[in-house]
Motif scaffolding. Structure first.
Motif, short mmCIF file in Angstrom:
data_model
loop_
_atom_site.label_atom_id
_atom_site.label_comp_id
_atom_site.label_asym_id
_atom_site.label_seq_id
_atom_site.Cartn_x
_atom_site.Cartn_y
_atom_site.Cartn_z
N ASN A 55 -8.55 6.04 -3.84
CA ASN A 55 -8.02 6.91 -2.78
C ASN A 55 -7.77 8.33 -3.28
O ASN A 55 -6.85 9.00 -2.83
CB ASN A 55 -6.71 6.33 -2.25
CG ASN A 55 -6.88 4.93 -1.71
OD1 ASN A 55 -7.32 4.74 -0.59
ND2 ASN A 55 -6.55 3.95 -2.52
N PHE A 62 0.82 4.02 -2.88
CA PHE A 62 0.56 5.42 -2.54
C PHE A 62 1.65 6.32 -3.13
O PHE A 62 1.35 7.35 -3.75
CB PHE A 62 0.47 5.60 -1.02
CG PHE A 62 0.09 7.00 -0.62
CD1 PHE A 62 -1.22 7.43 -0.71
CD2 PHE A 62 1.04 7.89 -0.15
CE1 PHE A 62 -1.58 8.73 -0.34
CE2 PHE A 62 0.70 9.18 0.21
CZ PHE A 62 -0.62 9.60 0.13
N GLU A 92 0.83 -1.21 0.00
CA GLU A 92 0.00 0.00 0.00
C GLU A 92 0.87 1.26 0.00
O GLU A 92 0.56 2.23 -0.69
CB GLU A 92 -0.96 0.01 1.19
CG GLU A 92 -1.92 1.18 1.12
CD GLU A 92 -3.14 1.03 1.98
OE1 GLU A 92 -3.60 2.05 2.51
OE2 GLU A 92 -3.65 -0.10 2.12
#
Length: 68
Positions: free
Chosen positions: A55, A10, A6
């Motif tokens: 996101n 990101f 993750e």
């Protein structure tokens, strides 16, 4: 210390979004840096795009240099 998947996603998403926000995805800098980031982090562009979609708010904030 290795990053989680993750965290890698990101980071790649923030990088891509920072160029996207400047409408610079066709720039030589992006074309030089981004593929290397994907290779080094063992990610695919489609994975990064999906992460951005899921996101978007947090990624765009970070890409603009705003605190999370």
């Amino acid at each position: 210390m290795s990053k989680t998947r993750e965290q890698k996603l990101f980071g790649a998403a923030v990088l891509k979004t920072s160029f996207l926000l400047r409408e610079a995805l066709d720039s030589p800098a992006f074309k030089l840096v981004y593929p290397g980031v994907l290779r080094d982090l063992e990610l695919q562009d489609a994975e990064v795009d999906a992460f951005i979609t899921a996101n978007r708010e947090a990624v765009e904030k970070a890409a603009r240099g705003q605190p999370g």
